[in-house]
Design a protein around this motif. Sequence first.
Motif, PDB file in Angstrom:
ATOM      1  N   MET A   1     -49.196  29.852  27.562  1.00 53.46           N
ATOM      2  CA  MET A   1     -48.426  30.988  28.020  1.00 53.46           C
ATOM      3  C   MET A   1     -47.406  31.357  26.947  1.00 53.46           C
ATOM      4  N   LYS A   2     -47.373  32.614  26.616  1.00 54.24           N
ATOM      5  CA  LYS A   2     -46.434  33.124  25.625  1.00 54.24           C
ATOM      6  C   LYS A   2     -45.200  33.676  26.346  1.00 54.24           C
ATOM      7  N   VAL A   3     -44.034  33.152  25.984  1.00 54.27           N
ATOM      8  CA  VAL A   3     -42.782  33.553  26.622  1.00 54.27           C
ATOM      9  C   VAL A   3     -41.877  34.211  25.593  1.00 54.27           C
ATOM     10  N   GLY A   4     -41.400  35.402  25.941  1.00 53.12           N
ATOM     11  CA  GLY A   4     -40.434  36.101  25.099  1.00 53.12           C
ATOM     12  C   GLY A   4     -39.037  35.884  25.647  1.00 53.12           C
ATOM     13  N   ILE A   5     -38.061  35.739  24.756  1.00 54.69           N
ATOM     14  CA  ILE A   5     -36.677  35.566  25.167  1.00 54.69           C
ATOM     15  C   ILE A   5     -35.860  36.702  24.572  1.00 54.69           C
ATOM     16  N   VAL A   6     -35.188  37.449  25.443  1.00 57.74           N
ATOM     17  CA  VAL A   6     -34.305  38.527  25.017  1.00 57.74           C
ATOM     18  C   VAL A   6     -32.923  38.167  25.552  1.00 57.74           C
ATOM     19  N   SER A   7     -31.948  38.027  24.662  1.00 53.86           N
ATOM     20  CA  SER A   7     -30.612  37.645  25.118  1.00 53.86           C
ATOM     21  C   SER A   7     -29.560  38.505  24.448  1.00 53.86           C
ATOM     22  N   GLY A   8     -28.431  38.619  25.121  1.00 56.93           N
ATOM     23  CA  GLY A   8     -27.334  39.366  24.532  1.00 56.93           C
ATOM     24  C   GLY A   8     -26.224  39.633  25.514  1.00 56.93           C
ATOM     25  N   SER A  26     -44.639  43.664  26.733  1.00 58.86           N
ATOM     26  CA  SER A  26     -45.978  44.074  26.292  1.00 58.86           C
ATOM     27  C   SER A  26     -46.683  42.992  25.468  1.00 58.86           C
ATOM     28  N   GLU A  27     -45.908  42.125  24.808  1.00 62.31           N
ATOM     29  CA  GLU A  27     -46.501  41.124  23.929  1.00 62.31           C
ATOM     30  C   GLU A  27     -46.562  39.712  24.525  1.00 62.31           C
ATOM     31  N   CYS A  28     -45.853  39.503  25.633  1.00 63.81           N
ATOM     32  CA  CYS A  28     -45.748  38.147  26.193  1.00 63.81           C
ATOM     33  C   CYS A  28     -46.212  38.111  27.647  1.00 63.81           C
ATOM     34  N   ASP A  29     -46.582  36.920  28.079  1.00 65.59           N
ATOM     35  CA  ASP A  29     -46.969  36.729  29.478  1.00 65.59           C
ATOM     36  C   ASP A  29     -45.753  36.804  30.400  1.00 65.59           C
ATOM     37  N   ARG A  30     -44.622  36.333  29.907  1.00 66.32           N
ATOM     38  CA  ARG A  30     -43.387  36.335  30.682  1.00 66.32           C
ATOM     39  C   ARG A  30     -42.221  36.577  29.734  1.00 66.32           C
ATOM     40  N   THR A  31     -41.210  37.282  30.229  1.00 67.27           N
ATOM     41  CA  THR A  31     -40.009  37.548  29.450  1.00 67.27           C
ATOM     42  C   THR A  31     -38.805  36.982  30.182  1.00 67.27           C
ATOM     43  N   LEU A  32     -37.978  36.267  29.446  1.00 68.45           N
ATOM     44  CA  LEU A  32     -36.734  35.730  29.968  1.00 68.45           C
ATOM     45  C   LEU A  32     -35.598  36.575  29.396  1.00 68.45           C
ATOM     46  N   LEU A  33     -34.881  37.266  30.263  1.00 64.72           N
ATOM     47  CA  LEU A  33     -33.760  38.118  29.859  1.00 64.72           C
ATOM     48  C   LEU A  33     -32.471  37.400  30.235  1.00 64.72           C
ATOM     49  N   LEU A  34     -31.719  36.984  29.229  1.00 65.60           N
ATOM     50  CA  LEU A  34     -30.471  36.257  29.441  1.00 65.60           C
ATOM     51  C   LEU A  34     -29.308  37.171  29.101  1.00 65.60           C
TER      52      LEU A  34
END
Length: 95
Positions: A1-8, A26-34
């Motif tokens: 599973m590809k996980v993207g992390i977007v934080s800010g 669009s590029e990952c199976d799941r995105t974690l927004l922190l």
Amino acid sequence: MKVGIVSGGFKPFHSGHFSKVALSLSECDRTLLLYSTAPREDVTTDQLEKMWNILSPSLSSRFTNSIVVKKVNPWPLSAVYGLIKCSTRSISHNT
């Protein structure tokens, strides 16, 4: 599973931030927004809490099962380093 992390800090969250989230989705199976609600000179914690109380459920309902929105204080980047450290430790123990 590809996980993207977007934080800010996202103070405030704007279309440029959303484009990063959309790219991750669009590029990952799941995105974690922190995100953080720590105040800055022109934005209060109360204003940030109100913004995220609207934004978080909207993102979660629109991108069901693809995004996790999580508040981390005081700094989202520290949380990212913690996640990477845990993942690296987990991988090294499994080899």
